[in-house]
Design a protein around this motif. Structure first.
Motif, mmCIF file in Angstrom:
data_model
loop_
_atom_site.group_PDB
_atom_site.id
_atom_site.type_symbol
_atom_site.label_atom_id
_atom_site.label_comp_id
_atom_site.label_asym_id
_atom_site.label_seq_id
_atom_site.Cartn_x
_atom_site.Cartn_y
_atom_site.Cartn_z
ATOM 1 N N LEU A 60 64.259 16.688 12.835
ATOM 2 C CA LEU A 60 63.325 15.995 13.725
ATOM 3 C C LEU A 60 62.636 14.858 12.985
ATOM 4 N N LEU A 61 62.461 13.742 13.647
ATOM 5 C CA LEU A 61 61.729 12.625 13.046
ATOM 6 C C LEU A 61 60.784 12.036 14.083
ATOM 7 N N GLY A 62 59.569 11.674 13.609
ATOM 8 C CA GLY A 62 58.657 10.924 14.468
ATOM 9 C C GLY A 62 58.831 9.451 14.120
ATOM 10 N N ARG A 63 57.803 8.873 13.432
ATOM 11 C CA ARG A 63 57.915 7.462 13.027
ATOM 12 C C ARG A 63 58.342 7.327 11.565
ATOM 13 N N GLY A 64 58.656 8.449 10.915
ATOM 14 C CA GLY A 64 59.153 8.377 9.539
ATOM 15 C C GLY A 64 58.131 7.867 8.540
ATOM 16 N N VAL A 133 52.274 11.359 17.403
ATOM 17 C CA VAL A 133 51.373 12.500 17.606
ATOM 18 C C VAL A 133 52.058 13.794 17.139
ATOM 19 N N GLY A 134 53.368 13.925 17.401
ATOM 20 C CA GLY A 134 54.093 15.119 16.936
ATOM 21 C C GLY A 134 54.038 15.241 15.420
ATOM 22 N N GLY A 135 54.301 14.130 14.729
ATOM 23 C CA GLY A 135 54.253 14.137 13.261
ATOM 24 C C GLY A 135 52.858 14.467 12.759
ATOM 25 N N ILE A 137 50.600 16.285 14.262
ATOM 26 C CA ILE A 137 50.318 17.711 14.472
ATOM 27 C C ILE A 137 50.997 18.534 13.375
ATOM 28 N N VAL A 138 52.286 18.249 13.155
ATOM 29 C CA VAL A 138 53.067 19.023 12.180
ATOM 30 C C VAL A 138 52.497 18.863 10.761
ATOM 31 N N MET A 139 52.045 17.647 10.451
ATOM 32 C CA MET A 139 51.491 17.391 9.113
ATOM 33 C C MET A 139 50.003 17.739 9.053
ATOM 34 N N ASN A 140 49.404 18.119 10.187
ATOM 35 C CA ASN A 140 47.945 18.284 10.260
ATOM 36 C C ASN A 140 47.282 17.091 9.560
ATOM 37 N N ALA A 141 47.657 15.910 10.038
ATOM 38 C CA ALA A 141 47.198 14.664 9.406
ATOM 39 C C ALA A 141 45.677 14.588 9.433
ATOM 40 N N GLY A 142 45.120 14.005 8.399
ATOM 41 C CA GLY A 142 43.666 13.945 8.337
ATOM 42 C C GLY A 142 43.159 12.811 7.472
ATOM 43 N N ALA A 143 41.871 12.545 7.632
ATOM 44 C CA ALA A 143 41.190 11.536 6.813
ATOM 45 C C ALA A 143 39.692 11.739 6.997
ATOM 46 N N TRP A 144 38.929 11.325 6.023
ATOM 47 C CA TRP A 144 37.465 11.337 6.104
ATOM 48 C C TRP A 144 36.946 12.730 6.505
ATOM 49 N N TYR A 176 45.953 22.646 4.984
ATOM 50 C CA TYR A 176 45.993 21.281 4.449
ATOM 51 C C TYR A 176 47.412 20.698 4.562
ATOM 52 N N ARG A 177 47.565 19.683 5.373
ATOM 53 C CA ARG A 177 48.804 18.933 5.599
ATOM 54 C C ARG A 177 49.983 19.794 6.075
ATOM 55 N N THR A 178 49.679 20.826 6.835
ATOM 56 C CA THR A 178 50.749 21.582 7.496
ATOM 57 C C THR A 178 50.199 22.297 8.721
ATOM 58 N N ALA A 222 55.578 -1.352 1.866
ATOM 59 C CA ALA A 222 56.249 -0.135 2.332
ATOM 60 C C ALA A 222 55.865 1.068 1.471
ATOM 61 N N SER A 223 55.506 2.169 2.138
ATOM 62 C CA SER A 223 55.143 3.397 1.412
ATOM 63 C C SER A 223 55.225 4.572 2.377
ATOM 64 N N GLY A 224 54.944 5.755 1.857
ATOM 65 C CA GLY A 224 54.855 6.935 2.717
ATOM 66 C C GLY A 224 53.433 7.461 2.724
ATOM 67 N N PRO A 296 54.472 17.154 -3.948
ATOM 68 C CA PRO A 296 54.550 16.034 -3.002
ATOM 69 C C PRO A 296 54.065 16.413 -1.601
ATOM 70 N N GLU A 297 53.383 15.476 -0.975
ATOM 71 C CA GLU A 297 53.018 15.637 0.436
ATOM 72 C C GLU A 297 54.157 15.080 1.296
ATOM 73 N N VAL A 298 54.811 14.046 0.780
ATOM 74 C CA VAL A 298 55.933 13.416 1.478
ATOM 75 C C VAL A 298 57.072 14.428 1.590
HETATM 76 C C1 LIG Z 1 50.213 3.558 4.974
HETATM 77 C C2 LIG Z 1 50.158 5.022 5.288
HETATM 78 C C3 LIG Z 1 48.924 5.638 5.385
HETATM 79 C C4 LIG Z 1 48.852 7.011 5.665
HETATM 80 N N1 LIG Z 1 47.624 7.599 5.756
HETATM 81 C C5 LIG Z 1 47.541 8.916 6.030
HETATM 82 C C6 LIG Z 1 46.263 9.561 6.128
HETATM 83 O O1 LIG Z 1 45.209 8.954 5.997
HETATM 84 N N2 LIG Z 1 46.244 10.892 6.387
HETATM 85 C C7 LIG Z 1 47.395 11.617 6.570
HETATM 86 O O2 LIG Z 1 47.313 12.833 6.813
HETATM 87 N N3 LIG Z 1 48.617 11.037 6.486
HETATM 88 C C8 LIG Z 1 48.713 9.714 6.224
HETATM 89 N N4 LIG Z 1 49.949 9.124 6.130
HETATM 90 C C9 LIG Z 1 51.165 9.950 6.275
HETATM 91 C C10 LIG Z 1 51.764 9.975 7.714
HETATM 92 O O3 LIG Z 1 51.404 8.819 8.421
HETATM 93 C C11 LIG Z 1 51.316 11.202 8.503
HETATM 94 O O4 LIG Z 1 51.731 12.386 7.871
HETATM 95 C C12 LIG Z 1 51.881 11.172 9.941
HETATM 96 O O5 LIG Z 1 51.185 12.105 10.706
HETATM 97 C C13 LIG Z 1 53.378 11.466 10.027
HETATM 98 O O6 LIG Z 1 53.807 11.207 11.355
HETATM 99 P P1 LIG Z 1 55.306 10.723 11.652
HETATM 100 O O7 LIG Z 1 55.508 10.700 13.120
HETATM 101 O O8 LIG Z 1 55.583 9.462 10.941
HETATM 102 O O9 LIG Z 1 56.106 11.925 11.018
HETATM 103 P P2 LIG Z 1 57.495 11.827 10.229
HETATM 104 O O10 LIG Z 1 57.265 11.141 8.931
HETATM 105 O O11 LIG Z 1 58.543 11.293 11.122
HETATM 106 O O12 LIG Z 1 57.765 13.366 9.959
HETATM 107 C C14 LIG Z 1 56.968 14.086 9.045
HETATM 108 C C15 LIG Z 1 57.421 15.550 9.081
HETATM 109 O O13 LIG Z 1 57.116 16.095 10.364
HETATM 110 C C16 LIG Z 1 58.312 16.529 11.028
HETATM 111 N N5 LIG Z 1 58.139 16.176 12.438
HETATM 112 C C17 LIG Z 1 57.811 14.965 12.962
HETATM 113 N N6 LIG Z 1 57.632 15.074 14.287
HETATM 114 C C18 LIG Z 1 57.864 16.367 14.605
HETATM 115 C C19 LIG Z 1 57.826 17.123 15.820
HETATM 116 N N7 LIG Z 1 57.512 16.564 16.990
HETATM 117 N N8 LIG Z 1 58.111 18.455 15.765
HETATM 118 C C20 LIG Z 1 58.466 19.050 14.588
HETATM 119 N N9 LIG Z 1 58.515 18.393 13.411
HETATM 120 C C21 LIG Z 1 58.210 17.065 13.426
HETATM 121 C C22 LIG Z 1 59.460 15.816 10.353
HETATM 122 O O14 LIG Z 1 60.647 16.588 10.429
HETATM 123 C C23 LIG Z 1 58.932 15.713 8.916
HETATM 124 O O15 LIG Z 1 59.143 16.929 8.232
HETATM 125 C C24 LIG Z 1 50.048 7.761 5.856
HETATM 126 C C25 LIG Z 1 51.292 7.119 5.768
HETATM 127 C C26 LIG Z 1 51.352 5.762 5.495
HETATM 128 C C27 LIG Z 1 52.693 5.096 5.421
#
Ligand SMILES: Cc1cc2nc3c(=O)[nH]c(=O)nc-3n(C[C@H](O)[C@H](O)[C@H](O)COP(=O)(O)OP(=O)(O)OC[C@H]3O[C@@H](n4cnc5c(N)ncnc54)[C@H](O)[C@@H]3O)c2cc1C
Length: 317
Positions: A60-64, A133-135, A137-144, A176-178, A222-224, A296-298
């Motif tokens: 699965l990929l969101g925006r990578g 949004v899917g990515g 949720i899966v990454m439990n993305a966060g800031a601040w 944290y991030r999951t 470009a970065s992750g 790695p978080e990536v």
């Molecule tokens: C410049 C920059 C700044 C960033 N800042 C932050 C930040 O402040 N905080 C933070 O937490 N992250 C940050 N990130 C990391 C990233 O943006 C987040 O983790 C984001 O939520 C990932 O979303 P995505 O759609 O790109 O996921 P992807 O990179 O496409 O996927 C990430 C993982 O999630 C899985 N996945 C994606 N979508 C789904 C789905 N619908 N169901 C099941 N699995 C799925 C993929 O298989 C992969 O394992 C940053 C990245 C960049 C490039």
């Protein structure tokens, strides 16, 4: 190849042998055997049931924006949940706010703008985090000091057999991030519990966070995002890397950002191999300097057959 097999259950667009570099913010990665773009949960369900039958792996990929794809590419099918599966709607209105249903392919930035426009507060922290949004949720993305789980009430998930269920966030295992789910579970929709507030005040908070981000993080490169997870106690990954004197250190075109030490950036034409070598160099130097092993978080995609040691790294839960 599995061209014929897939035609039995999939009549949507397929990009065969397509470069993954275009689908990741690192802008690196070899070809996926196939990339497909389901437009809804029924298509997705039929797709993964079909792939299961013909024994083809899928990813699965969101925006990578949080993945590093191997130079050798990815075996099987990469399923991209994108804009065609990205609806936002108010599911329930409360006296003090609303429950908002959002499909996984919606861009996180688009959602933050939508909530500000509708006077709904709670997602301002996510401004500037790229991805779907899917990515998120899966990454439990966060800031601040805030993360997705703080505003998520429910998540609709799909299992590897294509069956859907709705889970309460409090019964899941976000950390944290999951999001704590097993590999192969797909996030389909999130339900966000948001509070009413003045749209201008919400926009003001977004601008504030965006400015902080611009000051502290590299942009237009470009970065992750943050490459390593912060250790659970003590100094942040960025501080440890900085103190090890690694800012600006490069392997080929991969470099530890001089702006923020926890960003590995692709300065132009880097390979995944160079990024992995730089990652290993950072891990070794930080371990030597401070005794801390940075994880790695990536997430790594397609790396297992190239570097067996990577199997234990950033494995998808
Ligand atoms: C410049 C920059 C700044 C960033 N800042 C932050 C930040 O402040 N905080 C933070 O937490 N992250 C940050 N990130 C990391 C990233 O943006 C987040 O983790 C984001 O939520 C990932 O979303 P995505 O759609 O790109 O996921 P992807 O990179 O496409 O996927 C990430 C993982 O999630 C899985 N996945 C994606 N979508 C789904 C789905 N619908 N169901 C099941 N699995 C799925 C993929 O298989 C992969 O394992 C940053 C990245 C960049 C490039």
């Amino acid at each position: 190849m599995f061209n014929d097999g897939i035609a039995d259950f999939w009549n949507g667009e397929v990009h065969w042998n397509a470069s993954m570099a275009a689908y990741t913010t690192f802008k690196v990665g070899g070809p996926a055997e196939a990339i497909v773009f389901p437009r809804g949960r029924n298509e997705l369900s039929l797709l993964i049931q079909g792939l299961r039958k013909i024994n083809v792996p899928w990813h699965l990929l969101g925006r990578g924006s949080n993945v590093l794809v191997a130079d050798q590419g990815v075996k099987g099918v990469v399923i991209v949940l994108g804009r065609d599966y990205g609806a936002i709607e108010v599911d329930h209105q409360y006296a003090d706010g609303a429950l908002v249903r959002v499909e996984a392919g919606c861009g996180l930035g688009r959602l933050v703008n939508w909530t500000a426009r509708h006077g709904l507060s709670g997602l301002e922290f996510a401004v500037g985090i790229p991805g779907s949004v899917g990515g998120a949720i899966v990454m439990n993305a966060g800031a601040w000091q805030k993360e997705m789980k703080d505003v998520l009430a429910l998540v609709t998930v799909m299992n590897g057999r294509g069956c859907c269920s709705v889970k309460k966030t409090e019964e899941m295992h976000f950390a944290y991030r999951t999001w704590g789910e097993k590999k192969g579970i797909i996030a389909l929709e999130g339900y966000f519990r948001l509070q009413s507030d003045d749209p201008e005040t919400i926009r003001g908070r977004c601008v504030h966070y965006q400015e902080l981000r611009k000051e502290r993080q590299p942009h237009m490169v470009a970065s992750g995002g943050s490459f390593f997870k912060n250790p659970c106690k003590g100094k942040s990954a960025g501080q440890l890397i900085d103190e090890a004197g690694l800012k600006g250190v490069s392997v080929g075109a991969a470099m530890v950002s001089p702006v923020h030490a926890n960003f590995i950036v692709n300065t132009g034409g880097a390979t995944a191999g160079e990024i992995v070598l730089l990652m290993e160099l950072v891990q070794a130097k930080v371990k030597e300097q401070s005794g801390v092993w940075l994880e790695p978080e990536v997430r790594m995609l397609g790396m297992e057959c190239v570097m067996p040691s990577l199997r234990s790294l950033a494995v998808e839960e």
